[in-house]
Design a protein around this motif. Structure first.
Motif, PDB file in Angstrom:
ATOM      1  N   GLU A   1       0.919  -1.348  -0.001  1.00  0.00           N
ATOM      2  CA  GLU A   1      -0.084  -0.195   0.070  1.00  0.00           C
ATOM      3  C   GLU A   1       0.750   1.445  -0.060  1.00  0.00           C
ATOM      4  OE1 GLU A   1      -3.001  -0.313   3.069  1.00  0.00           O
ATOM      5  OE2 GLU A   1      -3.915  -1.765   1.909  1.00  0.00           O
ATOM      6  N   ASP A   2       0.182   2.461  -0.627  1.00  0.00           N
ATOM      7  CA  ASP A   2       1.104   3.534  -0.424  1.00  0.00           C
ATOM      8  C   ASP A   2       1.207   4.340   0.587  1.00  0.00           C
ATOM      9  OD1 ASP A   2      -1.439   4.521  -0.589  1.00  0.00           O
ATOM     10  OD2 ASP A   2      -1.544   5.426  -2.412  1.00  0.00           O
ATOM     11  N   GLN A   3       0.457   3.879   1.681  1.00  0.00           N
ATOM     12  CA  GLN A   3       0.630   4.409   3.033  1.00  0.00           C
ATOM     13  C   GLN A   3       0.301   3.541   4.158  1.00  0.00           C
ATOM     14  OE1 GLN A   3      -2.408   7.504   3.013  1.00  0.00           O
ATOM     15  NE2 GLN A   3      -4.425   5.751   3.056  1.00  0.00           N
ATOM     16  N   VAL A   4       0.998   3.851   5.149  1.00  0.00           N
ATOM     17  CA  VAL A   4       0.758   2.992   6.685  1.00  0.00           C
ATOM     18  C   VAL A   4      -0.706   3.042   6.927  1.00  0.00           C
ATOM     19  CG1 VAL A   4       1.367   2.593   8.798  1.00  0.00           C
ATOM     20  CG2 VAL A   4       3.152   3.257   6.987  1.00  0.00           C
ATOM     21  N   ASP A   5      -1.267   1.862   7.325  1.00  0.00           N
ATOM     22  CA  ASP A   5      -2.602   1.896   7.642  1.00  0.00           C
ATOM     23  C   ASP A   5      -2.786   1.056   8.905  1.00  0.00           C
ATOM     24  OD1 ASP A   5      -5.279   1.922   7.603  1.00  0.00           O
ATOM     25  OD2 ASP A   5      -5.474   1.287   5.607  1.00  0.00           O
ATOM     26  N   ASP A   6      -3.933   0.703   9.370  1.00  0.00           N
ATOM     27  CA  ASP A   6      -4.307  -0.211  10.547  1.00  0.00           C
ATOM     28  C   ASP A   6      -3.177  -1.517  10.715  1.00  0.00           C
ATOM     29  OD1 ASP A   6      -5.862   1.675  11.162  1.00  0.00           O
ATOM     30  OD2 ASP A   6      -7.657   0.388  10.836  1.00  0.00           O
ATOM     31  N   VAL A   7      -2.498  -1.692  11.520  1.00  0.00           N
ATOM     32  CA  VAL A   7      -2.030  -3.067  11.795  1.00  0.00           C
ATOM     33  C   VAL A   7      -2.850  -4.189  12.077  1.00  0.00           C
ATOM     34  CG1 VAL A   7      -0.384  -4.476  13.052  1.00  0.00           C
ATOM     35  CG2 VAL A   7       0.125  -2.116  12.240  1.00  0.00           C
TER      36      VAL A   7
END
Length: 426
Positions: A414-420
């Motif tokens: 993904e192009d950005q960090v999201d929920d782990v």
């Protein structure tokens, strides 16, 4: 970053269902004459289907009945049929022909909100229920559509869509790819496509099994690959709606859907198990023969076959039975979204660390892994070469038998960090 840990532990052992230990190395692909591979496209650089990279330099292409198109008109998630041959290595081959035909096309209605985990939601097209998945369903935008974004979260009622996928035991279409044809379905002019078995034929009017309440008028339609209309014939109908609810359809074409496996002796077939009596007696959506996997190697080795499981089966057709040599689970029961710790392209692996201070999770990818890259659009080999510590990856897969690793069925950078997220079976 918001750490929404749905399930986490020191290792994956408590997140995975482990019935046995050990590991076996199997070789994907079978060769010989009469070879047919049916499954979704997982990558390009030629074309990857069912873990085999097919050379397509001399292939013919049939994309939605258009034989003037090429490989560039195909996309990841399309369910295709490849005829050709597989080399001795089992993971490369040559495609003689590649055929793609969508399962359903029409307007979105009755769209539900995502489920509590944000993974699944459903809608209907012409009364047929479709299920999409935030991890495994691919979303595309047709060149004719004006939208700039179309995905799991932005799909809307009355979108005109084309769907590829597999039907489960209850008749739900599990989408592997959804393409936006237009933002607004026009009842008078938008093209619809649906497949089914003709029922209740009267003159040139009939219904299709599985599409209750829909009547099709084929009086002005071209009839292709059929001696004529008849009850029990499996057909694809193309046409337009005659009313606002699309319960009356004027067909422009009715085409007989032939048997892709007429001349096949060796096959690789991906699909959902729609009937299961035992390992020696089950059916897969879209495949005309009973399957016997009683002596097949399984991946993972703990695999227990069941109705509505997505699998890939390899084997030979003997006396109208597919005698399987290998069965592989294709739908991942484990989902991990986390930051990359390291990558080893030569080994085909990378490590994810969901939580600082906890052990990493080893992820194995191969030619059958479906790859999506929102950063640079790399294929499977190039993605590993270009993974960097700190990249955010979403993986769906199955237990590799070690208790702290998985075999990836789909990977998305993904192009950005999201929920782990770490989800599995306790």
């Amino acid at each position: 970053m918001k750490n929404s840990i749905l399930f986490s532990s020191v290792t994956l052992t408590s997140a995975l269902l482990i019935a046995a230990c050990g590991d076996e190395t199997t070789t994907a692909g079978i060769g010989g004459s009469g070879y047919v591979s049916s499954g979704t496209i997982t990558g390009f650089g030629s074309i990857f289907v069912n873990g085999v990279e097919f050379e397509t330099t001399s292939s013919t292409f049939d994309v939605d009945d258009d034989t003037s198109l090429s490989e560039s008109d195909l996309a990841i998630g399309m369910r295709v049929v490849v005829t050709g041959s597989v080399n001795a290595d089992g993971i490369t081959g040559t495609a003689t022909s590649v055929t793609y035909d969508d399962e359903l096309q029409g307007p979105v209605s009755a769209l539900t909100l995502p489920d509590a985990d944000g993974i699944n939601r459903t809608f209907t097209v012409l009364g047929k229920t479709v299920r999409i998945n935030s991890t495994s369903t691919n979303f595309d935008i047709s060149s004719a559509a004006t939208a700039t974004t179309f995905d799991f979260n932005t799909i809307e009622n009355n979108d005109h869509v084309e769907i590829s996928g597999y039907f489960d035991s209850s008749g739900v279409l599990v989408a592997t790819r959804v393409e936006l044809k237009a933002l607004d379905f026009n009842t008078a002019s938008s093209i619809i496509e649906l497949k089914g078995t003709i029922t209740g034929l009267s003159n040139d009017s009939f219904g299709l099994e599985g599409f209750n309440g829909i009547t099709i008028d084929a009086s002005s339609a071209s009839i292709e690959d059929l001696p004529g209309l008849s009850d029990g014939a499996y057909v694809e109908v193309k046409g337009t709606c005659d009313d606002a609810s699309c319960t009356a359809i004027s067909a422009s074409r009715v085409e007989g859907e032939g048997d892709d496996f007429d001349n096949a002796s060796n096959v690789e077939i991906e699909g959902i198990i729609t009937r299961y009596a035992s390992d020696s007696d089950f059916d897969i959506d879209g495949f005309p023969f009973r399957i016997d996997a009683s002596n097949a190697q399984k991946e993972p080795t703990t695999l227990q076959l069941a109705v509505d499981m997505l699998v890939e089966v390899e084997g030979s057709i003997i006396n109208n039975v597919l005698v399987a040599t290998e069965v592989e689970q294709e739908d991942g029961e484990i989902k991990v979204a986390a930051i990359v710790e390291s990558a080893n392209s030569s080994a085909g692996t990378f490590e994810l660390r969901p939580v600082a201070g906890q052990p990493t999770i080893n992820v194995q990818i191969d030619t059958s892994t479906e790859i999506e890259d929102e950063v640079d659009n790399f294929n499977s080999a190039a993605l590993l070469d270009n993974l960097n510590p700190g990249d955010f990856i979403l993986v769906e897969g199955v237990d590799d038998g070690s208790g702290n690793g998985l075999i990836a069925k789909s990977v998305r950078r993904e192009d950005q960090v999201d929920d782990v997220i770490v989800q599995g079976i306790a």
